[in-house]
Design an enzyme around this catalytic site. Structure first.
Site, PDB file in Angstrom:
ATOM      1  N   GLU A   1      -2.531  12.043   1.533  1.00 16.13           N
ATOM      2  CA  GLU A   1      -1.271  11.554   2.113  1.00 16.13           C
ATOM      3  C   GLU A   1      -0.059  12.234   1.468  1.00 16.13           C
ATOM      4  OE1 GLU A   1      -2.296   7.116   3.715  1.00 16.13           O
ATOM      5  OE2 GLU A   1      -1.686   7.265   1.632  1.00 16.13           O
TER       6      GLU A   1
ATOM      7  N   GLU B   1      -8.244   6.948   7.873  1.00 18.08           N
ATOM      8  CA  GLU B   1      -8.093   5.594   7.339  1.00 18.08           C
ATOM      9  C   GLU B   1      -7.724   4.674   8.492  1.00 18.08           C
ATOM     10  OE1 GLU B   1      -5.477   5.116   4.020  1.00 18.08           O
ATOM     11  OE2 GLU B   1      -6.513   6.591   2.775  1.00 18.08           O
TER      12      GLU B   1
END
Length: 743
Positions: A159, A230
């Site tokens: 991320e 995710e």
């Protein structure tokens, strides 16, 4: 038997055949090692064909060059078990992983370098990363699918788009993995709005989020199979905030849709487990420490049981694939423990290590204290009552003078705090005992050093007296304690034994305790905190033994009752009233009225960030002072102020406290009005914006404690260059002997 794994034009391919990856995430070090196989079997029974796990650099390298891959840190053993249970592996080794884990998996010792820049091409950071990559690669290379193992994919960083835009940094990390012999597909993962900052078009990418995020992924990467790296069937939990719950029907609908459209996914998390010890991290910008439990409202609960959500997902996957799913393994036995009474304790302050002598207090990292607590001690000279200001409390501080508790200061209520020190006719010891909660694991606050991160000020002047500093690392169970048959008023270790005839999982009920941590048979179960929502600590049955067991509870505060029991169900959703953070200084129904009141002073404040002194034309008697901000230099609706000081006769600075603020920002940043009188130029009052902007005028009202002669005020604008928003341009001051109307 060797297999192949490839990323094709449309599909993931195993041995050349298209496959939809039904992945579920769990973290091996959040699960007791004897339970690894059980949890992997639960994942397989839910219908997954792949397991994802983060790897945690700081778990493996607790100090520079000292490596740990044993016990619950044995990643290779976990991966081998996954292969035995018929699961492919998605490895997510960082070096940064977030995961609500201490510093996002980055080792604390990097913060000993004051100006280091984590997650950048800073050569000092990259040199440490290179060593980690090389060492971890040696562990996992034999387990790559190219070498007959189950590791099919390896993630590069994590991320990154939420933190930076340096795609050359991402390329540098990728090359480190390639040079270390990681020859399976490498990929990145970002949220939909982060893809353009954190992912590269020359590297395979997934997206984190819901089904709707796939549109942005396809816009960023027009070809290749789609994967939600995710997908969230639950959510994380912070101390002092409600336990989050994610409904099952929406998850079932999304899983069904993804399978119908041949979209791969990773359930983050399928099973969360527990952040045992002191590994739980914290979030930002408002400091929000994570609970010990990482239950996450996941399909497989903290202790590995079967939930309604688990059964619903299993049913959805079974129907969508038509496969006969693996059987659900037998549950782990659960037991209750009868009431355990603690009749002996050892005071923390009577078991201190040898102190480090220093000219001023520094952060925990500078004393090689990784996790736990730290005590700063100095002598206060004789003197009148004074204001003690701590400009940077990370994270919960107990302040005592001469053994008298002056206050408990909590970073959840802001970085800086003040307490009133009573008059002293002789020198008195000042103790500042700080517990460090988890380091921030996400966002711009990542460089989260612990202990005291700023000055200690007495009436605005730094305390430079010699300091004694006592680092208190608390990762391991305490040893060598001298227990006595009595309770102490201060922070203490409480000790007891209990006997079981049959082992099993249990949940220690901590509701009569306030804040601290627990060890059972030397195993660190984690932190407890009465504010909730978590009120129990998971104690795995594999850490108990038939016969006599030992338990030690560290209590920073005296418990309501020095006793606990073991329950058969967890309590993870019990938020207590004392969880509320500092509230805005405006009660419901309060509306300050200045109608018909004549200002003591009005005018335009100077432009810039310099300290400003306003002298009233005539001294005036008053008990309360009101600042009214009418406009700022940028023309926006905000008002900000670093410091407001009320001046008495001869320019004496009068002690003041905020009793009213028309508006203050306490959600997205620490902009509470108390910051305007805390003696710290780096903190500031900021009017609200995250809960809705309010236009000028804005008001602060201070109480100087009694009626006194007031000659003026000093103002320090919010600091920063270029000039930040909210610097006040036009203002008025009002002084009254009685309370202002409306408050």
């Amino acid at each position: 038997m060797k297999h192949t794994f490839e990323i094709g034009e449309k599909d993931f391919l195993i041995d050349g055949k298209p496959v939809v990856l039904r992945c579920g995430e769990m973290h091996y070090c959040r699960i007791p090692r004897p339970y690894w196989r059980h949890r992997l079997q639960m994942l397989r029974a839910m219908g997954c064909n792949m397991v994802a796990t983060y790897d945690f650099w700081n778990l493996h390298e607790p100090t520079p060059g000292r490596w740990n891959f044993a016990g619950m840190a044995d990643l290779a053993a976990f991966i081998k078990l996954a292969q035995e249970e018929g699961l492919w592996v998605m490895l997510r080794p960082g070096p940064y992983v977030c995961a609500e884990w201490e510093l996002g998996g980055i080792p604390w010792w990097l913060l000993k370098t004051p100006d280091i820049k984590l997650r950048t091409q800073d050569p000092r950071y990259m040199a440490a990363v290179a060593k980690y990559v090389a060492r971890l690669a040696a562990e996992v290379r034999p387990l790559l699918v190219t070498n007959g193992g189950p590791i099919a994919m390896v993630q590069v960083e994590n991320e990154y788009g939420s933190y930076g835009k340096d795609k050359e940094y991402i390329l540098a990390i990728k090359k480190l993995w390639e040079r270390a012999g990681i020859n399976v597909p490498l990929f990145t993962a970002d949220g939909p709005s982060q893809l353009w900052n954190g992912s590269r078009t020359d590297t395979f990418s997934g997206v984190n989020g819901g089904v709707g995020s796939l549109k942005e992924l396809r816009r960023f990467r027009p070809s290749g199979p789609l994967i939600i790296t995710e997908y969230y069937p639950g959510w994380l939990s912070h101390w002092g905030e409600p336990f989050p719950k994610v409904g099952t029907p929406g998850i079932v609908r999304d899983v069904t849709t993804m399978l119908a459209e041949k979209t791969s996914f990773n359930l983050y998390v399928a099973h969360g487990g527990t952040s045992f010890g002191l590994w739980a991290g914290a979030n930002y910008p408002k400091f929000a420490p994570d609970t010990t439990s990482y239950d996450y409202n996941a399909p497989i609960p903290e202790a590995g049981g079967v939930s309604e959500k688990f059964l619903a997902i299993r049913d959805a996957i079974g129907k969508a694939t038509g496969e006969a799913l693996a059987p659900i393994p037998k549950p782990i036995p659960v037991i209750a423990l009868p009431r355990i009474r603690f009749e002996e304790s050892a005071r923390v302050l009577e078991h201190l290590p040898k102190p480090v002598l220093d000219s001023k207090p520094r952060t925990m990292e500078q004393y090689d204290c990784a996790l736990g607590a730290i005590l700063y001690r100095t002598m206060l000279p004789p003197g009148e009552a004074a204001t003690l200001s701590l400009t940077g409390v990370h994270d919960v501080a107990q302040v005592t003078v001469g053994g008298e508790r002056l206050g408990t200061l909590n970073r959840r209520d802001g970085e800086s705090h003040t307490v009133t020190v009573p008059p002293r006719i002789d020198p008195r010891p000042l103790d500042i005992l700080i517990e460090a909660l988890g380091r921030i694991n996400y966002g711009s606050g990542l460089h989260d050093r612990k202990g005291l991160t700023g000055d200690v000020l007495l009436d605005g002047k730094p305390l430079t007296a010699p300091w004694q500093v006592f680092p208190l690392p608390l990762e391991a169970a305490p040893t060598g304690l001298r227990y006595q048959l009595q309770d102490f008023a201060g922070p203490s270790y409480y000790h007891a034994t209990f006997t079981v005839t049959q082992t099993g999982d249990t949940y220690l009920d901590m509701r009569s305790w306030k804040r601290g941590m627990v060890w059972v048979n030397g195993q660190h179960l984690g932190r407890y905190w009465s504010i909730g929502p978590q009120q129990t600590l998971y104690c795995p049955g594999c850490w108990l033994k038939t016969g006599v067991n030992e338990i030690v509870v560290l209590a920073w505060e005296v418990p309501r009752q020095a006793a606990l029991s073991g329950l058969t169900e967890p309590i993870l959703d019990d938020l207590r009233p004392d969880a509320l953070p500092a509230q805005p200084h405006r009660k419901r129904g309060q509306n300050l009225s200045l109608v018909s009141l004549a200002p003591t002073w009005e005018g335009m404040l100077p432009y810039g960030g310099a300290l400003q002194t306003i002298t009233f034309a005539t001294p005036v008697l008053g008990h309360y002072v009101c600042l009214e901000s009418l406009a700022n230099y940028k023309g926006d609706p905000f008002a900000t102020l670093a410091e407001l000081t009320v001046l008495g006769e001869g320019g004496k600075q009068l002690r003041a406290k905020i009793i009213y603020a028309s508006s203050e920002e306490t959600g997205s940043e620490d902009g509470k009005s108390d910051n305007a009188v805390d003696g710290n130029p780096s903190t500031y009052w900021h009017t609200a914006y995250s809960s809705g902007e309010q236009n000028h005028p804005h008001h602060l009202v201070v109480d100087i404690g009694s009626e006194q002669t007031i000659t003026g005020v000093k103002l320090l604008p919010r600091q920063g260059d270029p000039p930040p928003n909210g610097r006040i341009k036009n203002a008025r001051f009002f002084v009254r002997r009685d309370a202002f109307p409306g408050i």
